[in-house]
Design a protein around this motif. Structure first.
Motif, PDB file in Angstrom:
ATOM      1  N   GLY A 167       0.812  -1.218   0.000  1.00 52.99           N
ATOM      2  CA  GLY A 167       0.000   0.000   0.000  1.00 52.99           C
ATOM      3  C   GLY A 167       0.840   1.259   0.000  1.00 52.99           C
ATOM      4  O   GLY A 167       0.587   2.200   0.767  1.00 52.99           O
ATOM      5  N   LEU A 168       1.851   1.310  -0.848  1.00 50.49           N
ATOM      6  CA  LEU A 168       2.766   2.460  -0.889  1.00 50.49           C
ATOM      7  C   LEU A 168       2.027   3.712  -1.328  1.00 50.49           C
ATOM      8  O   LEU A 168       1.270   3.701  -2.297  1.00 50.49           O
ATOM      9  N   GLN A 169       2.267   4.825  -0.609  1.00 52.87           N
ATOM     10  CA  GLN A 169       1.513   6.043  -0.862  1.00 52.87           C
ATOM     11  C   GLN A 169       2.368   7.286  -1.060  1.00 52.87           C
ATOM     12  O   GLN A 169       1.860   8.320  -1.484  1.00 52.87           O
ATOM     13  N   ALA A 170       3.649   7.233  -0.739  1.00 54.31           N
ATOM     14  CA  ALA A 170       4.502   8.418  -0.863  1.00 54.31           C
ATOM     15  C   ALA A 170       4.577   8.867  -2.314  1.00 54.31           C
ATOM     16  O   ALA A 170       4.727   8.046  -3.223  1.00 54.31           O
ATOM     17  N   THR A 171       4.466  10.154  -2.532  1.00 51.38           N
ATOM     18  CA  THR A 171       4.462  10.688  -3.896  1.00 51.38           C
ATOM     19  C   THR A 171       5.820  11.186  -4.343  1.00 51.38           C
ATOM     20  O   THR A 171       6.066  11.312  -5.539  1.00 51.38           O
ATOM     21  N   GLY A 172       6.704  11.476  -3.389  1.00 50.61           N
ATOM     22  CA  GLY A 172       7.990  12.064  -3.735  1.00 50.61           C
ATOM     23  C   GLY A 172       9.156  11.121  -3.516  1.00 50.61           C
ATOM     24  O   GLY A 172       9.020   9.893  -3.552  1.00 50.61           O
ATOM     25  N   MET A 173      10.324  11.696  -3.251  1.00 53.72           N
ATOM     26  CA  MET A 173      11.543  10.911  -3.095  1.00 53.72           C
ATOM     27  C   MET A 173      11.515   9.994  -1.882  1.00 53.72           C
ATOM     28  O   MET A 173      12.244   9.005  -1.822  1.00 53.72           O
ATOM     29  N   GLU A 174      10.665  10.303  -0.886  1.00 52.28           N
ATOM     30  CA  GLU A 174      10.590   9.447   0.294  1.00 52.28           C
ATOM     31  C   GLU A 174       9.979   8.086  -0.012  1.00 52.28           C
ATOM     32  O   GLU A 174       9.955   7.194   0.849  1.00 52.28           O
ATOM     33  N   ALA A 176      11.358   5.909  -1.626  1.00 49.79           N
ATOM     34  CA  ALA A 176      12.459   4.954  -1.452  1.00 49.79           C
ATOM     35  C   ALA A 176      12.492   4.415  -0.031  1.00 49.79           C
ATOM     36  O   ALA A 176      12.663   3.211   0.195  1.00 49.79           O
ATOM     37  N   SER A 177      12.320   5.296   0.958  1.00 48.48           N
ATOM     38  CA  SER A 177      12.302   4.855   2.346  1.00 48.48           C
ATOM     39  C   SER A 177      11.029   4.087   2.669  1.00 48.48           C
ATOM     40  O   SER A 177      11.062   3.095   3.409  1.00 48.48           O
ATOM     41  N   GLU A 178       9.909   4.546   2.129  1.00 46.24           N
ATOM     42  CA  GLU A 178       8.632   3.897   2.430  1.00 46.24           C
ATOM     43  C   GLU A 178       8.648   2.430   2.038  1.00 46.24           C
ATOM     44  O   GLU A 178       8.157   1.568   2.783  1.00 46.24           O
ATOM     45  N   LYS A 182       8.090  -0.314   4.985  1.00 45.07           N
ATOM     46  CA  LYS A 182       6.871  -1.114   4.994  1.00 45.07           C
ATOM     47  C   LYS A 182       7.161  -2.587   4.722  1.00 45.07           C
ATOM     48  O   LYS A 182       6.494  -3.467   5.284  1.00 45.07           O
ATOM     49  N   ALA A 183       8.136  -2.876   3.882  1.00 43.86           N
ATOM     50  CA  ALA A 183       8.510  -4.270   3.646  1.00 43.86           C
ATOM     51  C   ALA A 183       9.066  -4.895   4.927  1.00 43.86           C
ATOM     52  O   ALA A 183       8.773  -6.051   5.253  1.00 43.86           O
TER      53      ALA A 183
END
Length: 403
Positions: A167-174, A176-178, A182-183
């Motif tokens: 359920g990845l939701q970040a729209t920008g460069m973050e 990569a961290s998300e 979450k994994a």
């Protein structure tokens, strides 16, 4: 189809064709059933045409941002496995075998590590290489116990279905961290392989903005770790304030040429109040995050919440309030004994400050317990009598209703 190589693209006319050709050649040379997808984020320099001519399938992604572009490419991918990488020719799309091997071995997410694989001179700014990436990656490992040493490597592989489940939701460069966070929280199998980073082939500045995007990464890590954002700082403040307050309440303490007196007691009181409030915020976040499903439930926290009923919270708050009120009454008696005249404030404040602190904690605990109970209310939707048959009929296919 086994593999899709996804490249986000925004005005990469100088390099996108080179990247696509390398990925297409890798797929062909290794006999893999695969494709290359370029997720175009609104290029105006001919990148789309160049990518198509090089052998890519171009997917237009209208919503701006690195994360949006990547998710658009991931959703459009037809392969079981996805390898993503920037279209600036800084990553070697001809050397993806380690990623494929790990994915075939059962990994859900395979991260590249540029610090192990090698960083070419001039490929990464010194600020990123020696401060930004190491610090943020350390924070990520500390907060989430992730095995990843390079949180922000843009070259990574993953199972498409595993990534979508996050359920990845970040729209920008973050973004990569998300993905890594979450994994890890979802207990997916995360591994790491060496990756090289070359100086990109663009003549224009990169899209990355060091301080803005660095803050966005750090902000994301903090928001997804309420333990480190609220609980641990709050616990340190609370215990430190209680320890200092207990010592200073008995009388002034002199260490060398410095004397700690009632002013230090007031500071200690503030530490206790702030620390206690931070711990409450931690509990609020745990209940809300668990209800919304964006953070996994922690068994220890659930046991605390299970034992912290509304009635117990109110009783504890009442006990704090009674202690604080008793202290204030005693202070009033002491003032009365002095005929309501001038007091020795060094003596009076040693009783007043702890008493007021206890009253503040009482209010925090009572209101906080009520708020936790509100957050924990489970919403139930009842179906009106007689509506079940209509719902069933509506959901049945027409052929079944005819029968």
């Amino acid at each position: 189809m086994e593999l899709t190589v996804v490249m986000p693209c925004l005005n990469e006319a100088e390099t996108v064709a080179t990247c696509v050709r390398k990925a297409v050649k890798f797929i062909a040379d290794n006999g893999i059933a695969g494709e290359v997808v370029v997720a175009d984020n609104g290029s105006t320099d001919g990148s789309r045409r160049l990518a198509e001519e090089a052998g890519a399938r171009v997917v237009a992604v209208a919503d701006k941002g690195y994360g949006n572009a990547l998710m658009g490419g991931i959703l459009a991918a037809r392969g079981e496995y996805v390898i993503m990488g920037d279209a600036d020719d800084s990553y070697d799309f001809a050397s993806l075998t380690p990623f494929i091997t790990e994915l075939r071995g059962g990994a859900d997410l395979v991260m590249g590590n540029r610090f192990k694989g090698g960083i070419a001179p001039g490929a990464m700014p010194a600020l990123h290489r020696y401060l930004g990436n190491p610090v943020l990656s350390f924070v990520g490992r500390l907060f989430f116990r992730s095995p990843v040493g390079d949180f922000h490597c843009g070259l990574r592989g993953f199972r498409r279905d595993s990534a979508i489940k996050l359920g990845l939701q970040a729209t920008g460069m973050e973004f990569a961290s998300e993905m890594v966070v979450k994994a890890t929280l979802a207990k997916q199998k995360v591994t790491e392989v060496p990756a090289t980073l070359a100086k990109d082939g663009r003549s224009r500045p990169p899209h990355l903005r060091s301080w803005r995007d660095g803050w966005r990464h750090l902000r994301f890590l903090l928001l997804f770790s309420p333990r480190w954002l609220f609980f641990l700082p709050g616990l340190v403040l609370l215990l430190t304030g209680l320890a200092i307050g207990a010592v200073i309440s008995a009388g002034p303490v002199t260490i060398g040429a410095v004397t700690f007196d009632v002013d230090t007691l007031v500071a200690a009181s503030a530490m206790v109040v702030i620390g206690f409030q931070a711990i409450l915020f931690w509990l609020f976040t745990q209940v809300y995050a668990g209800a919304e499903g964006f953070l996994p439930e922690e068994p220890k926290v659930q046991r605390i919440l299970g034992n912290l009923s509304l009635e117990r919270g109110l009783l504890a708050g009442a006990a704090f309030g009674a202690a604080g009120l008793a202290g204030l009454i005693f202070s009033l008696t002491y003032w009365h004994a002095n005929k309501f005249g001038q007091l020795n404030y060094d003596h009076a404040l040693r009783l007043v400050v702890p008493s007021v602190t206890a009253l503040v904690l009482s209010c925090q605990l009572i209101f906080g317990t009520f708020f936790l109970s509100i957050l924990g209310i489970k919403q139930t939707r009842h179906t009106p009598i007689g509506a079940e048959a209509k719902i069933k009929e509506r959901d049945e296919p027409a052929s079944a209703r005819r029968l």
